[in-house]
Design an enzyme around this catalytic site. Structure first.
Site: not given
Ligand code: NAP
Ligand code: 12T
Length: 339
Positions: A16, A45, A104, A133, A160, A163, A217, A239, A246, A319
């Site tokens: 979600t 959710s 990582r 990202c 950045q 999102s 990172k 940011r 980004h 990103n």
């Molecule tokens: P987000 O929009 O806040 O979404 C967080 C997701 O995690 C939601 O689906 C949330 O569900 C779920 N969640 C939270 N607590 C949970 C739990 N206890 N059990 C199961 N699901 C849970 O955040 P996002 O931007 O999508 O980022 C999510 C992750 O991806 C983070 O670890 C972030 O570091 C990583 N990320 C990585 C990159 C990258 O650089 N590759 C880029 C962006 C993000 P609900 O809707 O039910 O709360």
């Molecule tokens: N703090 O995946 O806030 O390590 O843009 C990705 C994005 C951590 C990560 C952000 C963050 C990560 C952000």
């Protein structure tokens, strides 16, 4: 290792969220060979259904048995969830592609950008990490330059989008913008200061050395992915009030001299990169054009005239796509190819 099959039971953990939504979209668009898609999120959710192909799929919560029978799980639910659940999933025989920062830098975990180091997928032990990202879009550009002229040092400054922080930050930028244009007071919950009409030199936590975690990172992940600890990287991550994409300013010092035209030729032939560089026609990449695209766009390629072998450039990528969901799905596609 992944078993050879025609179709795979696939899961998205964090379905979600900002990245999870993009993962579902990417799996659909690329016709990923799915036998069944399972979606997981938090208790918040419960009861939700999400669309995939022509189906409405229920969102489930996680338990010790959730991963039984699942072949591939794409995680994007935060580092804490990855810490707890990725080993549970791997133990069930599921292969995890994890988007968080949790695994990582673990020496037992490959950190992969398919255009750069898909060979590292060979030694995975059930968990594969998706890089940050900002790092992903930088290394797809650095790798071909490194192969041609050996990179000695990189100075990077990022711009950045919100999102990257997730759904709550997207909502915060929208709300603050609307409030300010209506002469209302703003509230800040995600970032320490107002992000609308502002710029914050602060992404993730500050560390003892004065850098942020996001900056470190970029330093450490780049070396691990390219596989050369001699590459020196120094980063400033910022940011900006942009929703998606980004942007990065790169200053690259090489061992061998490369002219801007040679760099343009090298990058034009590089996988996942598009050179978009004609300053006489105001052609350079910008976030609103690159949003929704798969490739990393490069422009403003020019010589750094202050050093012997230096090149400056400007790169932009989506990103949520190459920086997160797409790279994870590409890793899964490679694993299937290798099965
Ligand atoms: P987000 O929009 O806040 O979404 C967080 C997701 O995690 C939601 O689906 C949330 O569900 C779920 N969640 C939270 N607590 C949970 C739990 N206890 N059990 C199961 N699901 C849970 O955040 P996002 O931007 O999508 O980022 C999510 C992750 O991806 C983070 O670890 C972030 O570091 C990583 N990320 C990585 C990159 C990258 O650089 N590759 C880029 C962006 C993000 P609900 O809707 O039910 O709360
Ligand atoms: N703090 O995946 O806030 O390590 O843009 C990705 C994005 C951590 C990560 C952000 C963050 C990560 C952000």
């Amino acid at each position: 290792m992944l078993k050879k099959k025609g179709k795979y039971i696939t899961a998205v953990v964090g379905a979600t969220g900002a990245v999870g939504n993009e993962m579902i979209k990417t799996l659909e668009e690329r016709a990923f060979p799915i036998e069944r898609l399972r979606l997981f999120a938090s208790e918040r959710s419960e009861g939700r259904r999400m669309e995939f192909r022509d189906m409405m799929i229920p969102v489930e919560t996680l338990n010790e048995k959730s991963f039984e029978g699942i072949d591939i799980a794409l995680f994007s639910a935060g580092a804490e969830r990855s810490k707890t659940w990725a080993p549970v999933a791997a133990h069930s025989g599921c292969i995890v592609v994890d988007n968080s920062s949790q695994w990582r830098m673990d020496p037992e975990v490959p950190l992969v950008v398919p255009e750069v180091n898909s060979y590292d997928l060979k030694w995975h032990k059930g968990i594969i990490a998706n890089p940050n990202c900002s790092t992903i879009q930088m290394v797809v550009v650095l790798k071909p330059i490194h192969d041609a002229a050996k990179i000695k040092r990189v100075v990077v400054t990022t711009f950045q989008s919100v999102s990257g922080t997730g759904q709550k930050a997207i909502a915060e930028l929208m709300q603050q913008t609307a409030d300010l244009l209506n002469f209302k007071a703003v509230t800040c919950t995600v970032y320490p200061y107002q992000i609308a009409f502002n710029v914050l030199p602060h992404i993730d936590k500050f560390l003892e050395n004065g850098y942020t975690k996001e900056e470190m990172k970029m330093v450490n992940e780049t070396r691990k992915i390219i596989g050369d600890p001699a590459i020196r990287v120094t980063a400033t991550t910022v940011r900006v009030p942009v929703f998606r994409c980004h942007s990065e300013s790169l200053n690259i010092e090489t061992g061998k001299k490369l002219t801007p035209d040679e760099v343009r030729a090298i990058l034009s032939a590089a996988p996942g990169v598009i050179v978009y560089d004609a300053p006489d026609k105001n052609i350079y990449p910008i976030p609103i054009d690159v949003a929704g695209k798969d490739e990393t766009y490069v422009g403003r390629i020019r010589e750094d005239e202050t050093i012997e072998n230096g090149i400056n450039m400007w790169i932009v990528a989506d990103n949520l796509r190459k920086g997160a969901a797409l790279n994870a799905v590409q890793i899964a596609e490679k694993l299937i190819e290798m099965a």
